[in-house]
Each structure stands twice: as structure tokens, then as C-alpha cells.
Design an enzyme around this catalytic site. Structure first.
Site, short mmCIF file in Angstrom:
data_model
loop_
_atom_site.label_atom_id
_atom_site.label_comp_id
_atom_site.label_asym_id
_atom_site.label_seq_id
_atom_site.Cartn_x
_atom_site.Cartn_y
_atom_site.Cartn_z
N CYS A 94 6.49 88.45 21.49
CA CYS A 94 7.87 88.83 21.20
C CYS A 94 8.32 88.24 19.86
CB CYS A 94 8.79 88.46 22.36
SG CYS A 94 10.39 89.29 22.27
N HIS A 110 6.31 91.21 26.67
CA HIS A 110 6.04 89.92 27.30
C HIS A 110 4.95 90.08 28.35
CE1 HIS A 110 9.38 87.45 25.73
NE2 HIS A 110 9.98 88.62 25.60
N GLU A 127 3.52 87.80 30.03
CA GLU A 127 3.79 86.84 31.12
C GLU A 127 4.84 87.36 32.10
OE1 GLU A 127 7.05 85.83 28.22
OE2 GLU A 127 5.02 86.63 28.11
#
Length: 192
Positions: free
Chosen positions: A76, A174, A176
Site C-alpha cells: 500500500c 493489502h 495481509e
């Protein structure tokens, strides 16, 4: 060892939790020596470009990042800071990728927040990932598509969803926070 760069603009804990779920140990650090000794480096980010770059320069982390020879993954804001410059407060960035970061046009809903798929996918980072699979985004600025783009996405306009040059990889989304697809992308990075 996996180093997660701490620079007061990262979602470091969620990245560390995702790595733990995959069975990997990591350290969150702003120590240049630790970062340079790591087998893999992750440069996460949530925040604003100019203050993040100021912190990186004050700590000497800008030079550290440019000296990394092992695989590094920006996420990001991490991707945006790895570009040449950002329209966000007219910020000079690291220049690893020669593209510019621009603000999405105001005629769309900004920020781009939510799940979206890919237009183009190439390279080892996306091994066993399909273009139709969704990943999670939250951003108001985007990197222009360029010769180093390895994934693209459409939101208001086409933008670089992932970029790669040499040992430097970066995703606008993202991983994650992108469930099983994101975990696979992280795993692919960790196995490079």
C-alpha cells in the site's frame, strides 16, 4: 529472518500476525543493520506520504531500503513510497520504481475501499493466483501503470496493483487483509 520495517506509518502488527498464521517468525524494526541482515523484508504502510518519507530520511531508512539486496515487499503506502514521487503533499519518494503516484480523480468515490480483482497478472508473486480472485484495497492514491507493472486493476481508471523491479516487489492491495488469496501471495513472496 523476516524484517518488517517500522516507520510510524505501517500496519506492522497485522502483517506480523499474517506471517505468524503462515508459520513464519518476524521482527518489527527500524534498525538498519537488522533490516539489511534479513532474508526477506516487508515494507507495509498506512498513512500519509510526506510525513512517512520525513521519518524514513530522519532515521536513514531511505538509504537502507535502497541498499537491500534480498527480496523486499512494499504494501500500500509502501508501494507508493517506492515510486518516484507522490502527488500527496508533492512528495519526493524513494525512486525504486520510475512511476508517479497520483490522486484518484474526484468524479469517483475516493478512497477505493474494498475487494477487487485483477486485469493482468504475471510473475512468481502471483503463482497459482487467478485474475478473477479478489484482494482488499484501501487507498486514495495510485501508481500509474508502467513497464514494471506485474498486476493491474480498474477503479475509476486502470492502475498498477503490483510492481516489481529486480528484488523489489510491491502491492497496492493489502495481502495481509486479503484472506486466502492474500496468504498465498505472501507465501509466494516468502518462498522467492
Amino acid at each position: 529472518m523476516i524484517a518488517i520495517i517500522k516507520y510510524n506509518a505501517g500496519n506492522t502488527q497485522s502483517v506480523q500476525n499474517a506471517l505468524s498464521r503462515l508459520g513464519y517468525l518476524s521482527v518489527i524494526t527500524d534498525e538498519p543493520e537488522t533490516i539489511l541482515k534479513a532474508d526477506k523484508v516487508i515494507f507495509p504502510g498506512v498513512g500519509e506520504a510526506s510525513s512517512a518519507m520525513k521519518y524514513l530520511r530522519e532515521k536513514g531508512l531511505d538509504k537502507t531500503i535502497l541498499s537491500i539486496t534480498k527480496p523486499m515487499l512494499g504494501i500500500c503506502l509502501g508501494l507508493q513510497l517506492m515510486c518516484k514521487s507522490s502527488e500527496e503533499n508533492d512528495t519526493d519518494c524513494l525512486g525504486i520504481f520510475k512511476t508517479k503516484v497520483k490522486r484518484f480523480p474526484s468524479f469517483g468515490i475516493v478512497p477505493h475501499m474494498g475487494w477487487n480483482n485483477f486485469n493482468v497478472l504475471k510473475g512468481d508473486l502471483f503463482r497459482s493466483i487467478k485474475k478473477t480472485e479478489d484482494v482488499y484495497y484501501v487507498h486514495s492514491y495510485y501508481a500509474e501503470i508502467n513497464e514494471e507493472t506485474i498486476a493491474s486493476c480498474d477503479y475509476i481508471l486502470p492502475f498498477a496493483s503490483a510492481i516489481q523491479k529486480d528484488n523489489y516487489y510491491a502491492t497496492q492491495f493489502h495481502p495481509e487483509k486479503s484472506a486466502g488469496v492474500g496468504e498465498q501471495i505472501l507465501k509466494n513472496f516468502l518462498e522467492l
